[in-house]
Every structure is written in C-alpha cells, then in structure tokens.
Design an enzyme around this catalytic site. Structure first.
Site, PDB file in Angstrom:
ATOM      1  N   GLU A 153      47.041  64.841  56.655  1.00 11.68           N
ATOM      2  CA  GLU A 153      45.687  64.333  56.386  1.00 11.68           C
ATOM      3  C   GLU A 153      45.491  62.954  57.004  1.00 11.68           C
ATOM      4  OE1 GLU A 153      44.489  63.954  52.262  1.00 11.68           O
ATOM      5  OE2 GLU A 153      42.374  63.874  52.863  1.00 11.68           O
ATOM      6  N   GLU A 247      36.491  66.644  47.212  1.00  5.20           N
ATOM      7  CA  GLU A 247      37.440  65.783  46.515  1.00  5.20           C
ATOM      8  C   GLU A 247      36.678  64.615  45.880  1.00  5.20           C
ATOM      9  OE1 GLU A 247      41.829  64.040  47.772  1.00  5.20           O
ATOM     10  OE2 GLU A 247      40.201  63.942  49.200  1.00  5.20           O
TER      11      GLU A 247
HETATM   12 MN    MN Z   1      41.301  63.889  51.106  1.00  7.41          MN
END
Ligand code: MN
Length: 288
Positions: A153, A247
C-alpha cells in the site's frame, strides 16, 4: 467483472484487536460484498477462531481480505537482520492464518513498518529499500505456495517513507518480480502525494491489485471533495477488476482513534450504519 466493494472493520471498532464475526452480518446488511480485517489479529488467534471467521463469512455471503501495518519490531526494511527475520516470520504466520480463514489477499504496509520514519535509519532510504526488497523476495514464497496475493500500500509521507507514490510502488513490485505481489493505492494518501489521481492509476496499470477509498479527511466516500469522476474514469481505463475497500475513520477514542489521529468526532450526529450504507451505494453507483 464487477468490482467487489468492501469496508474495513475499524470503522466500527475502537481497538485494533476485535472479534470480526459480528461485523460480517452488519456489513452484508448494509450492501457490502467484502470485509477487510486485521491480519495481525488473525495471526495471533487460534485455529478454532479462524474456522469460526471463515464459516461466518461464508454464511454472510461476504469475501474477506486482511490488512496490516507491520509493527516496528517486525520491520522487513530494518538494517537489523534480527528485526527483518522477525518480520518475515510474522508475514509467514499471517499467510498460514489467511489460508485457515479462507482469505487470499493481504494488503497494507507489509514492506516496512507503520508508522515508519526515515530518521535514524542506517544507510537511509536506499538501504531500507534494498533490505525490504530482499526480505519480500523471501516472504512472498509463502504467498506463491498458497496462491495468496500480497499488496504493497502506497501511503503518505507522514506515515511511511518508502512507498509514497504509485511510481515507487510499481518499481518495487517489478524488482520483487512475481505476480503474487501487486500495488495498492488509497485515495486518502494519493490526495497528499500524487500530482494527478488519473496519472497515478494509469502508472499502476496492470500492477494495481487493491484499491482503498476515503475522502481527504477519511470520511466515507461521497461525503467530501475528491474528484470521483476522474478517479473512476481512470480505473475504467486500466480495466481495474479488483476490490474497492472503503476505510473511513470518523470517531475518536480507543487505539484506532489514537493511531489514526481522529482528534474530534468528524460526524457527530451521524448514524454510522446509515452512513456506511449510503457510502456503499455511492461507490457501487460510481463504479457502474
Ligand atoms: Mn488504506
């Protein structure tokens, strides 16, 4: 193929360790196809809990992914061989747990630690990058053996120093050189680091394997000012078929509020479930 739309459990949780089972039926009832859970938690829990999670996900009709920011004691980019070995072993325990839980994708900061700073690092960024790539070549073998997919990520500079742009992540996964390792982008972080959302997505291209969505202040998608039209068109232009996981972090308190720096209630009068339902519908419309 329609993209699976998921939500990260910590939207509701106060602490990182949680029982994920109650969130499954909740997420399903709000329209989601997937739930993302904490990889660190499943690595620590016993086989009975893993089976329970797998069966509950099946019952709810939800797919599972898992996410982690490796702790500094397991930093695979560390100059210390002992710390790197601990990190590789940690990723190995996660791979075993994933197989038990029926999870095939790992996401997050698996290439170093979270939070991670450059300050005090022996050899600076270049050395950290070399250690990380060498460690990942070792750790990814378990993913290859078990047909799992790992995603690195890309996050902003205030949380990590190694992969801040799509370009850096593409170069990293090319170096490791296996289809089991792919790039993960997150609109919250892209908003800080990338010159262009569309260009960053095109740069990731066929390497893009996982996509996190959230607004500039981490409210649910559709509640802010990100250019969703531009982002969606770019995802279509590269034929992105992977998951889109929101998220959001809006409530202060607990370990989650502390670590994510949620210093105030971002949506004081909001019903969290109603907001998640609306955001899920927004994302599905947006991806159509
Ligand atoms: Mn994230």
């Amino acid at each position: 193929m329609r993209n699976k739309v998921g939500i990260y459990y910590a939207y509701w949780a106060r602490d990182w360790d949680a029982d994920f089972v109650p969130y499954l039926a909740r997420a399903a009832s709000l329209g989601f196809d997937a739930l993302e859970v904490n990889a660190g938690t499943i690595a620590e829990c016993g086989e009975r809990d893993r089976t329970r999670l797998k069966e509950a996900a099946h019952e709810a009709g939800l797919a599972l992914s898992c996410c982690i920011g490796l702790p500094p004691s397991s930093d695979i980019a560390s100059a210390s061989p002992a710390v790197r070995a601990r990190g590789i072993a940690h990723l190995g325990r996660i791979a075993d747990a994933m197989a038990d839980c029926g999870i095939d994708r790992l996401t997050g900061i698996i290439y170093s630690c979270w939070p991670g700073t450059l300050e005090g690092r022996e050899g600076g960024r270049d050395a950290a990058l070399r250690w990380s790539i060498a460690s990942m070549k070792e750790a990814i073998k378990k993913a290859e053996d078990r047909a799992l997919e790992y995603h690195v990520e890309v996050v902003n500079r205030f949380e990590q120093f190694l992969l801040n742009t799509a370009e850096e992540a593409v170069s990293y996964v090319r170096e490791v050189g296996t289809p089991s390792l792919r790039v993960q982008l997150d609109t919250f972080h892209m908003n800080i680091e990338e010159d262009s959302f569309a260009q960053a997505i095109r740069t990731a291209g066929t390497h893009l394997g996982h996509f996190h969505v959230g607004e500039t202040n981490r409210k649910p998608p559709g509640r802010g000012r990100l250019p969703w039209g531009e982002i969606g068109a770019a995802l279509k232009s590269i034929g992105y078929g992977g998951w889109v996981v929101m998220e959001p972090f809006v409530r202060p308190g607990g370990e989650v509020g502390r670590d994510i720096k949620v210093n105030r209630d971002l949506m004081p009068d909001a019903d969290l479930d109603a907001e998640a339902r609306a955001a899920c519908a927004f994302v599905k419309r947006w991806l159509d």
